[in-house]
Write an enzyme that holds these catalytic residues in place. Sequence first.
Site, PDB file in Angstrom:
ATOM      1  N   PRO A   1       9.982  19.649   3.955  1.00  0.00           N
ATOM      2  CA  PRO A   1       9.349  19.171   5.192  1.00  0.00           C
ATOM      3  C   PRO A   1       8.430  18.011   4.838  1.00  0.00           C
ATOM      4  O   PRO A   1       7.691  18.087   3.862  1.00  0.00           O
ATOM      5  CB  PRO A   1       8.551  20.381   5.672  1.00  0.00           C
ATOM      6  CG  PRO A   1       8.337  21.242   4.477  1.00  0.00           C
ATOM      7  CD  PRO A   1       9.426  20.944   3.498  1.00  0.00           C
TER       8      PRO A   1
ATOM      9  N   ASP B   1       2.147  -2.800   0.168  1.00  0.00           N
ATOM     10  CA  ASP B   1       2.163  -2.184   1.501  1.00  0.00           C
ATOM     11  C   ASP B   1       0.899  -2.605   2.259  1.00  0.00           C
ATOM     12  O   ASP B   1       0.113  -3.418   1.755  1.00  0.00           O
ATOM     13  CB  ASP B   1       2.341  -0.654   1.421  1.00  0.00           C
ATOM     14  CG  ASP B   1       1.082   0.046   0.973  1.00  0.00           C
ATOM     15  OD1 ASP B   1       0.240  -0.606   0.334  1.00  0.00           O
ATOM     16  OD2 ASP B   1       0.928   1.250   1.265  1.00  0.00           O
TER      17      ASP B   1
ATOM     18  N   ALA C   1       8.337   7.182  -6.554  1.00  0.00           N
ATOM     19  CA  ALA C   1       9.421   6.203  -6.503  1.00  0.00           C
ATOM     20  C   ALA C   1       9.081   5.068  -5.543  1.00  0.00           C
ATOM     21  O   ALA C   1       9.471   3.921  -5.748  1.00  0.00           O
ATOM     22  CB  ALA C   1      10.712   6.896  -6.078  1.00  0.00           C
TER      23      ALA C   1
ATOM     24  N   SER D   1      -2.040   2.504   6.212  1.00  0.00           N
ATOM     25  CA  SER D   1      -1.132   2.107   5.133  1.00  0.00           C
ATOM     26  C   SER D   1       0.103   1.343   5.610  1.00  0.00           C
ATOM     27  O   SER D   1      -0.011   0.320   6.264  1.00  0.00           O
ATOM     28  CB  SER D   1      -0.753   3.378   4.360  1.00  0.00           C
ATOM     29  OG  SER D   1       0.017   3.099   3.247  1.00  0.00           O
TER      30      SER D   1
ATOM     31  N   GLY E   1       5.215  15.616   4.876  1.00  0.00           N
ATOM     32  CA  GLY E   1       3.797  15.873   5.106  1.00  0.00           C
ATOM     33  C   GLY E   1       3.193  14.866   6.071  1.00  0.00           C
ATOM     34  O   GLY E   1       2.043  14.998   6.478  1.00  0.00           O
TER      35      GLY E   1
HETATM   36  P1  NG1 Z   1       6.184  12.578   3.201  1.00  0.00           P
HETATM   37  O1  NG1 Z   1       6.179  12.144   4.618  1.00  0.00           O
HETATM   38  O2  NG1 Z   1       5.474  13.882   2.934  1.00  0.00           O
HETATM   39  O3  NG1 Z   1       7.573  12.535   2.612  1.00  0.00           O
HETATM   40  C1  NG1 Z   1       5.434  10.123   2.381  1.00  0.00           C
HETATM   41  C2  NG1 Z   1       6.094   9.674   1.097  1.00  0.00           C
HETATM   42  C3  NG1 Z   1       5.243  10.140  -0.067  1.00  0.00           C
HETATM   43  C4  NG1 Z   1       3.783   9.700   0.064  1.00  0.00           C
HETATM   44  C5  NG1 Z   1       3.246  10.040   1.454  1.00  0.00           C
HETATM   45  C6  NG1 Z   1       1.868   9.474   1.711  1.00  0.00           C
HETATM   46  C7  NG1 Z   1       8.493   9.539   0.578  1.00  0.00           C
HETATM   47  C8  NG1 Z   1       9.799  10.237   0.543  1.00  0.00           C
HETATM   48  N1  NG1 Z   1       7.440  10.259   0.970  1.00  0.00           N
HETATM   49  O4  NG1 Z   1       5.316  11.524   2.350  1.00  0.00           O
HETATM   50  O5  NG1 Z   1       5.804   9.707  -1.266  1.00  0.00           O
HETATM   51  O6  NG1 Z   1       3.634   8.343  -0.269  1.00  0.00           O
HETATM   52  O7  NG1 Z   1       4.136   9.577   2.486  1.00  0.00           O
HETATM   53  O8  NG1 Z   1       1.867   8.182   2.212  1.00  0.00           O
HETATM   54  O9  NG1 Z   1       8.424   8.341   0.267  1.00  0.00           O
HETATM   55 ZN    ZN Z   2      -0.665   2.491   1.290  1.00  0.00          ZN
END
Ligand code: NG1
Ligand code: ZN
Length: 542
Positions: A498, A276, A371, A64, A500
């Site tokens: 936290p 993206d 967002a 991604s 992910g």
């Molecule tokens: P994490 O790393 O869990 O915050 C990020 C994005 C998610 C989602 C995932 C998957 C933010 C704050 N967090 O997750 O919205 O898109 O990556 O790609 O943008």
């Molecule tokens: Zn993507």
Amino acid sequence: MDLEALKNSSALHPKPPGLALQYGTAGFRARAQQLDHIMFRMGLLAVLRSRAVAATVGVMVTASHNPEEDNGVKLVDPLGEMLHPSWEEYATQLANAEEEELQSVITEICQKAAVNQHKDASVFIGRDTRPSSEQLSQAVVDGISVLGGQYHDYGLVTTPQLHYLVCCQNTQGQYGRATLEGYYEKLSRAFTELMKQAPSSGEHQRHLKVDCANGIGALKLSEMEPYFPKEVLIHLYNDGTKEKLNHLCGADFVKVNQKAPRGLDLKPNERCCSFDGDADRIVYYYEDTSGHFHLIDGDKIATLISIFLKELLAKVGQSSALAVVQTAYANGSSTHYLQETLKVPVHCVKTGVKHLHHKAQEFDVGVYFEANGHGTVLFSKAAETKIRQLAKEEKDAEKRDAAKVLGNMIDLINQTVGDAVSDMLVIEAILALKGLSVQQWDAIYTDLPNRLLKVQVADRRAVGTADAERRAVSPAGLQEQIDALVKRHRLARAFVRPSGTEDVVRVYAEADTQEAADALAHEVALAVYHLAGGKGAPPQPI
Ligand code: NG1
Ligand code: ZN
């Protein structure tokens, strides 16, 4: 299962000793060199999953918005959804099994998930433009083949295209044809129909600049271009011929830095958007005449789509069908506008597309967006049937026309997953139909200033959350501190969770001014640092 063949094939894709990875919100993500065994094993898992559900499943090789050196893999379930959560754990187990355990882990998964090893298996494969992707997708093929699965390798596709293709295949063509041509034709036919209804604005040509993040979006948009109506002019930037994928460009860069991508010359008031790296996210933006940059993120996209659908649904007598699903990262102004002005119910769920998608399925028409620009709209079968019927049979011309527009929206939207190409066409059609400029769209509400920070801690699992991640339940005392800090600012809100996808705790804060949002984010970051075992130097003021 031919054990000898499995052993031999697996030996060609050895697991680096001691390496343990986890199937997270975005599947597996790591440096490309660490992923060969993961790809092979996800080929194995895809065969098991396909047998378990007696349908075609998908494997997408992509990381991604992450740097070009990274890569990753995600499995796609039969209707184009993300892999079922119960299988995420199997994915992790299989990925981390030592060579000699591989066969027993497969047997264990087959037992737990009642997989009949004698059934046919069918897997669709896709990949992004990363230099490492081709070889890694070959490792997926090896995994599929050794367990006797059939596969169709679609090669270079966007993530949402692969989701779409899998869904088409398993609905016997009801959702569309399982080819890229079928995807282009379905979307462009609906888009052309919608654009025919647009009042002529005096502007005969509609220009849009698209930053393709030097990724797959450029390739697929140029393939699709011949299908577009000729008054729509899409100008591609960052098409991957000169620069590196996602480097200083793309939707994530623009959203995080709140500035234009490199390689796209912004002229005042021009409408621009960024995809993206795998084209499942989109954000819009423009620069005003005083050089001020305006980001139009996923929340504003959800709002525009909701306004448009609400009006149409009211015309066909379905005004209460619509609901919006957001995460805690949604700007407070968007939630306020949707609830108080548009009077649409808003639901908040945990971060991660699967949670949003799942919740949106509860409604006749469920709009969901993160967002950061990942999102789509889901229509229930009942709502779709009703709309199609009204479009055909309704005597009242106004009602029938509204139903026709809704029917075309259903066809234009990729309901399997957020899709930058499809979302872009939806937005372009709505702006044209409503005669809205990008500035008017932006002015629907004003974002509250906000700040997102990361804090390094020894173990991010020390931070536990509840209430769709809006409250911290651990470590003890953290939520009380956040509450006290929030009280010191106006229109303020803050939460921590936290990540992910990264080894960090994320802090989000918003308030009435940028200074206040920055100060609050810093104060909360310090609280996390002190209470949750911060690593390295304490967070610095912004
Ligand atoms: P994490 O790393 O869990 O915050 C990020 C994005 C998610 C989602 C995932 C998957 C933010 C704050 N967090 O997750 O919205 O898109 O990556 O790609 O943008
Ligand atoms: Zn993507």
